[in-house]
Design a protein around this motif. Structure first.
Motif, PDB file in Angstrom:
ATOM      1  N   UNK A 139      66.438  54.706  46.539  1.00 16.82           N
ATOM      2  CA  UNK A 139      65.087  54.468  47.046  1.00 16.82           C
ATOM      3  C   UNK A 139      65.043  53.074  47.667  1.00 16.82           C
ATOM      4  N   UNK A 140      64.760  53.032  48.956  1.00 19.23           N
ATOM      5  CA  UNK A 140      64.569  51.772  49.653  1.00 19.23           C
ATOM      6  C   UNK A 140      63.069  51.613  49.869  1.00 19.23           C
ATOM      7  N   UNK A 141      62.473  50.642  49.187  1.00 16.07           N
ATOM      8  CA  UNK A 141      61.031  50.444  49.199  1.00 16.07           C
ATOM      9  C   UNK A 141      60.734  49.014  49.618  1.00 16.07           C
ATOM     10  N   UNK A 142      60.274  48.844  50.859  1.00 17.26           N
ATOM     11  CA  UNK A 142      60.070  47.503  51.367  1.00 17.26           C
ATOM     12  C   UNK A 142      61.388  46.753  51.387  1.00 17.26           C
ATOM     13  N   UNK A 143      61.431  45.602  50.713  1.00 14.82           N
ATOM     14  CA  UNK A 143      62.651  44.802  50.643  1.00 14.82           C
ATOM     15  C   UNK A 143      63.535  45.188  49.461  1.00 14.82           C
TER      16      UNK A 143
END
Length: 200
Positions: A139-143
């Motif tokens: 999961x890539x969430x924002x930074x």
């Protein structure tokens, strides 16, 4: 016979009204979809128009439910969800909710990676909840760039840029809950390049 059918027919109107409201549709929008006049739809919902097969068939199609769900007396007789799974960009979606519209639940299966996958974050209105059943889910969430293991839960505002991928080596399976905006973003959006099968 009419006396025996009366309770069944009387229950059709409230079911139709509940289905329309669940979908967030107006009578005018339903009229456009089905070709049935607004006045007829209104009279059906309040029980002033007798439901006929010619009226119920297009309504069942518009609401995405089987005809017997509109007229059946015992809708709990068979609780199984009979919506077919489908594949989008290599990702398998198994619907877990019976009716379209509103909050939707899916089992989502990401296949093992076959090479480098470019991550492209997306945003949309809504809120998402997910539970990893097996494998690992990136999961890539924002930074933030994280890998969720089986048994882990994540929830986030989908207005934040986000994307999913399977870091491997086995398939990743998770349960996801999201509304109509999220369903469109996950299921219907086309990838911009052929190498973006794991994009959100």
């Amino acid at each position: 016979m009419d006396d025996e059918l009366a309770p069944t027919l009387a229950a059709v109107g409230p079911r139709l009204r509940a289905l329309r409201r669940e979908r967030g549709a107006t009578l005018a929008q339903l009229s456009d979809t089905t070709g049935i006049s607004v006045s007829t739809l209104s009279r059906l919902e309040v029980g002033r128009r007798r439901p006929t097969l010619e009226l119920l068939l297009p309504l069942a199609r518009a609401h995405g439910v089987p005809l017997d769900e509109l007229v059946g007396e015992d809708t709990a007789a068979d609780p199984r969800v009979r919506r077919s799974s489908f594949v989008r960009h290599g990702i398998t979606f198994v619907p877990l909710t019976r009716k379209p519209g509103g909050l939707q639940a899916f089992k989502v299966i990401y296949p093992p990676p076959t090479g480098h996958t470019e991550i492209e974050q997306r945003t949309h209105e809504g809120y998402e909840w997910l539970y990893v059943l097996s494998g690992r889910l990136r999961l890539v969430l924002g930074d933030h760039d994280m890998v969720l293991q089986a048994g882990e839960v994540a929830e986030f505002d989908t207005r934040l840029p986000h994307a999913f991928a399977n870091p491997g080596p086995e398939p990743a399976e998770y349960l996801g809950l999201f509304g109509p905006q999220g369903e469109r973003a996950h299921v219907r959006v086309r990838p911009r390049t052929s190498g973006s099968a794991d994009k959100d």
